[in-house]
Design a protein around this motif. Structure first.
Motif, short mmCIF file in Angstrom:
data_model
loop_
_atom_site.label_atom_id
_atom_site.label_comp_id
_atom_site.label_asym_id
_atom_site.label_seq_id
_atom_site.Cartn_x
_atom_site.Cartn_y
_atom_site.Cartn_z
N VAL A 17 -15.82 57.16 -19.26
CA VAL A 17 -14.62 57.88 -18.82
C VAL A 17 -14.65 59.31 -19.37
CG1 VAL A 17 -12.11 58.04 -19.06
CG2 VAL A 17 -13.16 55.85 -18.49
N HIS A 72 -3.60 55.74 -22.28
CA HIS A 72 -4.57 54.80 -21.74
C HIS A 72 -5.43 54.27 -22.89
CE1 HIS A 72 -3.33 56.98 -18.13
NE2 HIS A 72 -3.74 55.94 -17.45
N GLU A 83 -8.73 53.92 -23.41
CA GLU A 83 -10.07 54.38 -23.75
C GLU A 83 -10.12 55.11 -25.09
OE1 GLU A 83 -14.13 54.72 -21.92
OE2 GLU A 83 -12.40 53.39 -21.83
N SER A 95 -13.80 51.09 -20.86
CA SER A 95 -13.13 50.61 -19.64
C SER A 95 -14.11 50.39 -18.49
CB SER A 95 -12.05 51.60 -19.21
OG SER A 95 -11.10 51.80 -20.23
N TYR A 96 -15.20 51.15 -18.47
CA TYR A 96 -16.20 51.04 -17.41
C TYR A 96 -17.59 50.95 -18.05
CZ TYR A 96 -12.46 52.66 -14.29
OH TYR A 96 -11.28 52.78 -13.59
N GLU A 114 -13.86 55.10 -11.60
CA GLU A 114 -13.17 55.35 -10.32
C GLU A 114 -12.44 56.69 -10.35
OE1 GLU A 114 -11.75 50.95 -9.10
OE2 GLU A 114 -11.54 51.49 -11.21
N PHE A 144 -8.77 56.93 -11.35
CA PHE A 144 -8.47 56.86 -12.77
C PHE A 144 -8.56 58.24 -13.42
CE2 PHE A 144 -9.73 55.84 -17.24
CZ PHE A 144 -8.54 55.23 -17.62
N GLU A 194 -5.58 60.24 -12.34
CA GLU A 194 -4.38 59.85 -13.09
C GLU A 194 -4.33 60.55 -14.45
OE1 GLU A 194 -4.06 55.66 -13.58
OE2 GLU A 194 -3.46 55.28 -11.49
#
Length: 371
Positions: free
Chosen positions: A287, A321, A323, A342-343, A350, A353, A356
């Motif tokens: 991220v 969030h 992360e 998260s990924y 994504e 995200f 956001e």
């Protein structure tokens, strides 16, 4: 003992040189909200005091000028029962301090010796005269904790040679004194043992010439002489960033973030500096990597005030969030070195995200009055 010490040194001709010392040696002078709230009113008072001709910003101990912001307190406020508004208060105060330093009307000499990371980079970059020594190690390693380089980095990293700012942000690459001056992240290389000579020279100088205070001239002449006297100290320092500049430019010249990451990781290099950068990138937050690329693109043509407004919104969103707190937990709290990102990789992040995170949480930014 106060976390920040203030001193006023009388000059031979009746003026004052202010000295600010970050005084949290055990935490490598990590910048806390208390330290910020102590510094801002003192700077304001010295700005109004006609006797004060210049300021020196330094730190306690030899290991670090400032190893970053107090992210552990941010972590506790996010994950515990402490003030939920603490992140907004912390970042707003920190960015106001940085902006005030950037726009301060009197010379500020920052003695950036030892570790200079994160929030420390914000302080160093904001001062009018940025000094590095043979022990200086500059870096923005936020990719390791699920954040992104803030404290004005969206502004100063965008002003480095093509691709270099993004590379250093994505990899957390450390920069030594000689490379820092080459890149424009610092102004002069001066030996770490010259600090007493700096203070002696500033207090013995003639600040007033024919009725006019020549503060910039006095500081420039002092630092120029100290730099000349320090030249032999830096003769053997390698310049890994400068050496890698052609490669970095080539690696960053791809169409997507995923392609850039793949290109960097695919390089087979025996250079220890580049290998460390690769390792940090490989283990960093996907991220953060995506966010770094997008934030630097968006901030490219922003003014300094716009950058700080943008960073405040983004930093507050990052605190909402998982992360960022997960990264701090793994690296600095539990220290297990195994963050549950998260990924799994950058290609999986994504876009919605990232969008956001980059959306402002307010109608009116708290830093709207900057500039």
């Amino acid at each position: 003992m106060s976390s920040v010490l203030f001193d006023e040194h009388a000059t031979d001709d009746g003026h004052i040189v202010g000295e600010i010392t970050l005084n949290a040696e055990r935490s490598l002078n990590a910048l806390t909200l208390e330290m910020i709230e102590l510094m801002r009113p003192q700077l304001a008072a010295w700005q109004e005091d006609a006797r004060v001709v210049a300021i020196v910003l330094d730190s306690a101990g030899e290991k670090a000028f400032c190893a970053g912001g107090d992210v552990v307190s941010l972590y506790k406020s996010i994950t515990g029962d402490q003030d939920p508004h603490f992140p907004e208060r912390f970042f707003e105060s920190e960015y106001r301090l940085d902006y005030e330093l950037h726009t301060y009307p009197k010379p500020i000499v920052c003695w950036g010796s030892g570790i200079v990371m994160g929030g420390g980079m914000g302080l160093l970059s904001a001062c009018s005269h940025r000094i590095v020594t043979e022990t200086s190690r500059l870096a923005m390693p936020e990719v390791t904790i699920g954040l992104y380089p803030d404290v004005g980095a969206s502004w100063f990293l965008n002003r480095l040679p093509v691709g270099t700012g993004r590379f250093l942000a994505m990899t957390g690459g450390a920069v030594n004194a000689v490379d820092a001056v080459h890149l424009g992240l610092a102004d002069r290389c001066i030996s770490s043992d010259q600090y007493p000579a700096l203070m002696a020279s500033l207090t013995q100088a003639r600040w007033q010439q024919e009725g006019t205070i020549d503060a910039q001239g006095v500081v420039n002449r002092t630092l120029r002489e100290l730099e000349q006297a320090s030249k032999t100290t830096f003769l053997d320092l390698d310049t890994p960033v400068l050496n890698a500049t052609p490669l970095i430019r080539e690696l960053m010249d791809h169409d997507t973030t995923e392609q850039i990451v793949a290109a960097i990781l695919a390089v087979e290099s025996e250079d220890s500096w580049f290998s460390r950068a690769q390792k940090t990138l490989a283990h960093g937050s996907p991220v953060s990597i995506a966010l770094i690329d997008e934030q630097l693109k968006r901030a490219k043509y922003m003014s300094l005030a716009e950058v700080f407004r943008s960073e405040l919104a983004l930093s507050v969103q990052c605190c909402r969030h998982k992360e960022f707190p997960e990264g701090v937990r793994a690296l600095l709290v539990d220290k297990d070195g195994s963050p549950a990102w998260s990924y799994p990789d950058v290609a999986s992040v994504e876009q919605f995200f990232i969008d956001e995170l980059l959306a402002s949480p307010w109608q009116t930014n708290p830093l709207e009055t900057l500039g």
